[in-house]
Each structure stands twice: as structure tokens, then as C-alpha cells.
Scaffold this active site. Structure first.
Site, PDB file in Angstrom:
ATOM      1  N   ALA A 313      18.473   7.939  25.820  1.00  0.00           N
ATOM      2  CA  ALA A 313      19.735   7.872  25.078  1.00  0.00           C
ATOM      3  C   ALA A 313      20.826   7.197  25.903  1.00  0.00           C
ATOM      4  CB  ALA A 313      20.180   9.284  24.696  1.00  0.00           C
ATOM      5  N   PHE A 314      21.604   6.349  25.242  1.00  0.00           N
ATOM      6  CA  PHE A 314      22.867   5.836  25.772  1.00  0.00           C
ATOM      7  C   PHE A 314      23.949   6.424  24.857  1.00  0.00           C
ATOM      8  CE2 PHE A 314      19.815   3.046  27.557  1.00  0.00           C
ATOM      9  CZ  PHE A 314      20.369   2.452  28.680  1.00  0.00           C
ATOM     10  N   ASP A 315      24.375   7.633  25.183  1.00  0.00           N
ATOM     11  CA  ASP A 315      25.185   8.390  24.235  1.00  0.00           C
ATOM     12  C   ASP A 315      26.561   7.776  24.008  1.00  0.00           C
ATOM     13  OD1 ASP A 315      23.306  10.398  23.655  1.00  0.00           O
ATOM     14  OD2 ASP A 315      23.738  11.390  25.542  1.00  0.00           O
ATOM     15  N   GLY A 322      33.644   9.578  21.185  1.00  0.00           N
ATOM     16  CA  GLY A 322      34.724   9.897  20.261  1.00  0.00           C
ATOM     17  C   GLY A 322      34.204  10.378  18.927  1.00  0.00           C
ATOM     18  N   TYR A 398      22.717  18.608  22.520  1.00  0.00           N
ATOM     19  CA  TYR A 398      23.464  18.903  23.746  1.00  0.00           C
ATOM     20  C   TYR A 398      24.965  18.926  23.496  1.00  0.00           C
ATOM     21  CZ  TYR A 398      20.363  19.156  27.826  1.00  0.00           C
ATOM     22  OH  TYR A 398      19.470  19.570  28.787  1.00  0.00           O
ATOM     23  N   GLU A 399      25.661  19.728  24.310  1.00  0.00           N
ATOM     24  CA  GLU A 399      27.124  19.687  24.385  1.00  0.00           C
ATOM     25  C   GLU A 399      27.534  19.231  25.774  1.00  0.00           C
ATOM     26  OE1 GLU A 399      27.107  21.490  20.590  1.00  0.00           O
ATOM     27  OE2 GLU A 399      25.921  22.067  22.329  1.00  0.00           O
TER      28      GLU A 399
END
Length: 656
Positions: A313-315, A322, A398-399
Site C-alpha cells: 500500500a501507498f496510503d 485527507g 488500520y488507524e
């Protein structure tokens, strides 16, 4: 205590984020000039921030720079990405202009929340998906969740090249309101064209009878037998009150507290940003940083099995922090006398929406700031107060909880807490472990993975022209001048070019980096500086030839230093969705540009090397990492000498 109704009025500074009317104006201009509407997705609209000279002119004489937006939009029918710059007008009579509208071949725009939700609905409604689920005994589709991920270029199926692709995981809840990530369906994945919402392929290994797990964390869903195993006594109330209100001032997006001044920004990609950070020192307003933010977050799963080989992942670049920012709640996410800032973003039609309480601002007590006990004069002690500016993002399972903290002694701390729910994988009957993860439940393992965060630090220490020094501690050799081997020396080496600016953590020498203004000398003869103190740094552990590493070479070094350039914002490149190579730092630094005594940007890579634990399941206690920016010769003495004692000796010593 206060709530969001206590927000201050927006004063219209050039760095303030775009508001709802501006989003609508941008969308209307693109529709009018280029027909952006049905069949299009607006992937992102963001303020094109004023340059440093423009901001300096605004501060000096009030010259207001043009209000501009940068837009990424997607012609879904043609799978074509466009980048546009729009100048906004002053009012409805002067709505603005589209300055450019350029097709960018060979790249994919970021994914949107709308696409994520649409993929879930489309896949669950597809008869072939329903049939695959039914073969596993899953027929209640209301309990099914299809979690769509993006692709890296190296693993895109050859027959689907040139499309905008997603691939899905499948999860099943045990009950309404139960943990949606408790029960993954092993060996079932879908490949979908996200432009057409066409199911291209079902990858189905046939599955197996999955073990029953206890994956619940909400009390009403935790089985009684588990709740009966451990019951701790309740805590007594801990009240945090500020009867006279907070000590900070929030005017629009400008925040001041205890000699600190900064502006709080927000955009779809980075989420919360901090601007024009300065410190009021003996009558002078001294600049510390122009802009602080997170520029990328890469999470590779270190397991090559069929369920995880695509899970990289490239979150930030693929989705945007945002867009994934969540509303904060008084008394839960933040405690004390709170002020909030809302954030305004947009959906993929360009229609704005508001994230209420997106940013929390509050003060915290943090034990002792400084103390000494003198046997003649008694004790002098000061409590530490810090200002915390925070936001929380939910990235699927995830947070990430992000905290920027400002201290009375001039320190700045950036802390990130990772919590939420780990991705888990069921194992076939008779298998109880996997070498690439940890067994966390009955025939269930959680794969090892890494969380790489890249902070973009545009520091301006007493001005824009700075030099970065590698600062290391070395033991002097024993000899006539050092007979006991006690002496340490500090080596400070100026980094002159981008190749020298590629630095790694070195525990043996306690390597850190000082950002100094060598054009200024303090009364003690120092060049004012801030030191980047690295913590949470981790090695990439990738073969350089790995196609995963080639997408994000930024993770190959703890620190990169580059000359500031307005177009160089994203360390793995502007468009990382479906990328197969790095178009960011790995490309820019090939020029090996000079970085001595110039306007520099530091890119700091840190994060979590997550060797999963049973204790992280079914919900993960927060794992905390941080780094510090500490004044080093910036002040002539402890700047917190003037902090007042806590009122009344009893407040510190418990006197009756």
C-alpha cells in the site's frame, strides 16, 4: 470544555485550505471549459500553495497572491488522467480561469473513496462472486465485505495492462455490527476494472473449512467465556479541567501558544499540514519551519503467498490521508479544553463535504520540565506543558493517529500511533504456523509487514538558506592525551550534495542531523540550528532489484536532503497508483544538486517493523513511533527559564 461550536472565524489567509465554495467553483470551471462531468471522476482538488516570495510579500505589504487550485481528474471512458491548474476569481462576477488542462499519458490518478465503496457494491452483487461465496457456505451477503486494493505495476496481469485496476479481499462478519475484518475468506480474490466496474477475473483456489476465531473487540460481541476470563477493577475518575480556558489562541487557522506561532492546513493527500512555524524569542520572531507534513506512507506485506503478494500500500499517494481522516470526539480521542478545526474535501464529482472535528488542538501536562533540589535553597521545579495538534486517519483496517507536539523549551515532537486491526490469514486444517507471520488465533496467522512513513520537513532556521550537518559522536583513541579512554568528540560534517544527503541511521555513533543557518552567529559563537533526532528508523530489507523497492527507493535511506523545488512534493512520485518505478527522490537526486547553504528539504523515513504478536489481536494496542526536532545552539540558554511555577506549593508537593 468546549466543542466544535467554539471554532474561531476564518480570516482568509493565503495558506488557508480551499473551502466548499471554492471546490464548487473549480468543478464548475472545469465543466464549463472542458466538459468534465458525466463519465469523469475528479480524483483531487487541492490548494496550489503560494510560494515563499509571495508569502513574504503578503507579510510585508499585504499583497495577496492569486488563489489557485491544482486538480487531478480522470476521463473514465478513455482511462485518461489530466492535471489542471485553476485560478479562482474574487466573486461570482469573476469566477476564475482554467490556466492549463494537460493529459498525462501512462499514469493513474489516485483512487477515491467513491470507487472503494462502488467496488464493494458491484462485486457483492455479481452472480459469479455470489456463487463462489455460496460454495463456501456464505449466503448472507449483508455480512460480506469486499475490500479493494490498488495494484503495483509489476504484478498487473499482462492481459489487463492499460486498465485502471483493483483487486479485492473478501471478509465475512459473524453478526451485524461485528468486526468486519475478523474472518477473511482465504483464496478468493477478484480483479476489477474500476473505470467500467467490470469483474475481469475471480481468483478462487477452492478454499477450505476455516477455523472459528475470536476476532471481536466490541464488548457486546465478545463471547461471555472470554469476558469471564478477566475482569479488572474500574478506574476512578481522572478529571482534566482548565477553568479559565486554554492558554493557546486560535484565530482562523493561525495558532499561537507560549512563544510558538504556526498555521494549520489540510488537503486530500497529506491530511493535516503545518505552516510558517516560528518562535518569539526576546522580541524577535524567528522562523523554524516553513512546512511540515507527511508525504508518503508505504506498507509492504512481507509474505509472498497468494493472499498477500499484491499487498503493498501507498496510503498517501494511492488514496490520500485527507480523504481517510475521521472526526474526533471530545473525551475519547482528546481530553481537556479542546478546540477543533473542521476540514472540507470533495467527492469524485467535485461536490464538497465536511469532516467535522478533523483536527484537535489541546494542551497536555507532561510531568516535569526542569527541576533541581539545592540543600540550602530548596527545590525549584516546573511542570511541563505541551501543545498538541492531532488528527486521526482510518486506512481500511488500520488507524494512524498523528500528533505534532510543541514544547516550552523549543522542542518539536512528531508522534504516530498505529492501531486498528491486523490483516489475518486462515491456515488449512492440520497447519498451525506460517514462517512469514505469527499465529494469533485458531489456525490463523497475521503476516509480518512494515509501515514506512516519510515526513517532509521544509525547515527554515532563521531564514531560508540552511546547511545540513551529519552529527556523530566518536570515542577518541586511548593514548597519552586520553589515558583512560574517556574522551568523546563530536564530528559535524556538512552535506554538500544530494548524494551526500542520502544518510542512514547509525546507532554506534548516535548519528543525528543538524539543520543550521551558517549565515548567522549567536552571541555564544554558534550557528543557530535544530537537530533532527532519529527514532523509529528501520531498514528496508529489500533486495535493490525487487520490483517493490524500485517503486519507492525513498525507503532505502533514513534521510534524504534536496534543494527545495515546488514541484518536488512526493518522494515516490506524484502518481504511484500502478507505478512500476520511482519517479520521485530516486530520479530527482540523480542530478546530485548542491545542498550547501540553500533552501533545503529533509525527507525523513521512519515507522514500524511489525513483527506481529498474539497481543495485537483482535484489536491492536497502539504502537508508538516518533522523532524530534530539538534546538541546538538556536538559543543562548534554556528558553524555558521563564516558565512560571505551578500555582501553590500544594499543587506540586501535596501539602495540606
Amino acid at each position: 470544555m468546549t466543542d466544535t461550536a467554539a471554532q474561531a472565524t476564518d480570516f482568509g489567509h493565503p495558506l488557508d485550505p480551499l473551502d466548499a465554495d471554492e471546490f464548487r467553483a473549480v468543478t464548475a470551471l472545469l465543466a464549463r471549459e472542458y466538459g468534465v462531468g458525466d463519465g469523469w471522476r475528479i480524483a483531487s482538488i487541492e490548494l496550489a500553495e503560494p510560494t515563499k516570495p509571495e508569502l513574504a510579500a503578503y507579510a510585508a505589504d499585504g499583497t495577496v497572491p492569486a488563489r489557485r487550485a491544482v486538480v487531478i481528474c480522470l476521463d473514465s471512458g478513455q482511462n485518461a488522467t489530466y492535471k489542471s491548474f485553476v485560478t479562482l476569481g474574487a466573486d461570482s462576477d469573476a469566477p476564475g480561469t482554467v490556466d492549463s488542462f494537460d493529459h498525462l499519458p501512462g499514469v493513474q490518478a489516485n483512487f477515491t473513496v467513491d470507487e472503494f465503496e462502488e467496488c464493494d457494491r458491484v462485486l457483492r452483487a455479481h452472480p459469479d462472486v455470489q456463487a463462489a461465496l455460496a460454495r463456501r457456505g456464505i449466503t448472507d451477503l449483508d455480512k460480506v465485505f469486499m475490500d479493494t486494493w490498488t495494484y503495483g505495476g509489476a504484478v498487473i496481469p499482462t492481459e489487463f495492462e492499460g486498465r485502471r485496476l483493483g483487486w479485492s479481499d473478501t471478509w465475512v462478519k459473524d453478526a451485524d455490527g461485528a468486526n468486519p475484518y475478523a474472518n477473511p475468506v482465504a483464496g478468493l480474490h477478484c480483479v476489477i476494472d474500476v473505470n467500467t466496474m467490470e469483474l475481469l477475473r475471480i481468483e478462487d483456489s477452492g478454499g477450505f473449512e476455516q477455523a472459528e476465531v475470536m476476532g471481536e473487540y466490541v464488548p457486546r460481541h465478545i463471547p461471555q467465556r472470554v469476558r469471564d476470563e478477566s475482569r479488572r477493577p474500574p478506574l476512578k475518575p481522572l478529571e482534566i479541567t482548565q477553568p479559565e480556558g486554554p492558554s493557546f489562541t486560535l484565530e482562523g487557522n493561525r495558532l499561537t501558544w507560549q512563544n510558538w506561532s504556526l498555521r494549520v492546513g489540510f488537503n486530500y493527500r497529506e491530511g493535516m499540514t503545518l505552516h510558517t512555524v516560528s518562535y518569539h524569542d526576546a522580541g524577535r520572531e524567528r522562523s523554524v519551519a516553513h512546512r511540515l507534513s507527511f508525504a508518503e506512507m508505504m506498507v509492504p506485506y512481507r509474505d509472498h503467498c497468494e493472499d498477500h503478494y499484491r499487498r503493498t500500500a501507498f496510503d498517501i499517494g494511492e488514496w490520500g490521508l485527507g480523504f481517510m481522516t475521521t472526526s474526533l470526539e471530545l473525551g475519547c480521542d482528546c481530553l481537556g479544553e479542546i478546540r477543533y478545526l473542521d476540514a472540507v474535501l470533495h467527492d469524485s464529482t467535485g461536490e464538497p463535504f465536511t469532516i467535522t472535528n478533523a483536527i484537535c488542538i489541546h494542551e497536555e501536562d507532561n510531568a516535569v520540565l526542569w527541576k533541581h533540589v539545592d540543600h540550602d535553597a530548596g527545590a525549584e521545579v516546573r511542570r511541563m506543558r505541551r501543545l498538541t495538534v492531532s488528527s486521526h486517519v482510518t486506512v481500511a483496517n488500520y488507524e494512524y493517529l498523528i500528533y505534532w507536539r510543541f514544547y516550552q523549551d523549543g522542542n518539536i515532537e512528531c508522534e504516530v500511533r498505529a492501531t486498528g486491526i491486523m490483516v489475518t490469514t486462515p491456515m488449512p486444517p492440520g497447519v498451525t504456523s506460517n514462517p512469514h507471520g505469527t499465529t494469533v488465533d485458531n489456525r490463523t496467522y497475521a503476516p509480518f509487514h512494515q509501515h514506512f512513513l516519510v515526513a517532509r520537513l521544509d525547515l527554515d532556521i532563521d531564514g531560508t538558506d540552511n546547511t545540513v550537518f551529519s552529527s556523530e559522536t566518536v570515542a577518541e583513541p586511548m593514548g597519552p592525551g586520553n589515558p583512560l579512554g574517556l574522551s568523546l568528540i563530536q564530528q559535524n560534517i556538512a552535506l554538500r550534495t544530494e548524494s551526500e544527503g542520502m544518510q542512514n541511521m547509525n546507532f554506534a555513533t548516535q548519528r543525528a542531523w543538524k539543520i543550521a543557518n551558517t549565515n548567522v552567529t549567536t552571541t555564544l559563537g554558534h550557528h543557530p540550528a535544530y537537530k533532527l533526532v532519529p527514532t523509529g528508523a528501520l531498514p528496508a530489507m529489500f533486495d535493490p532489484a525487487s520490483p517493490i523497492f524500485r517503486r519507492a527507493t525513498v525507503i532505502g535511506h533514513t534521510l534524504w536532503v534536496t534543494p527545495n523545488h515546488p514541484d518536488e512534493r512526493w518522494p515516490a512520485g506524484e502518481f504511484v497508483n500502478q507505478s512500476d518505478h520511482d519517479t520521485g527522490l530516486g530520479e530527482w537526486t540523480k542530478a546530485d544538486r548542491p545542498i550547501l547553504d540553500t533552501d533545503v528539504v529533509l525527507w525523513y523515513t521512519f515507522g514500524i517493523h511489525h513483527i506481529t504478536r498474539p497481543e495485537d489481536w483482535p484489536v491492536m494496542p497502539a504502537d508508538t513511533v516518533s522523532f524530534w526536532l530539538k534546538p541546538f545552539g538556536f538559543f543562548d540558554r534554556n528558553p524555558a527559564l521563564d516558565v512560571e511555577p505551578s500555582p501553590g506549593s500544594g499543587a506540586c508537593h501535596g501539602d495540606d
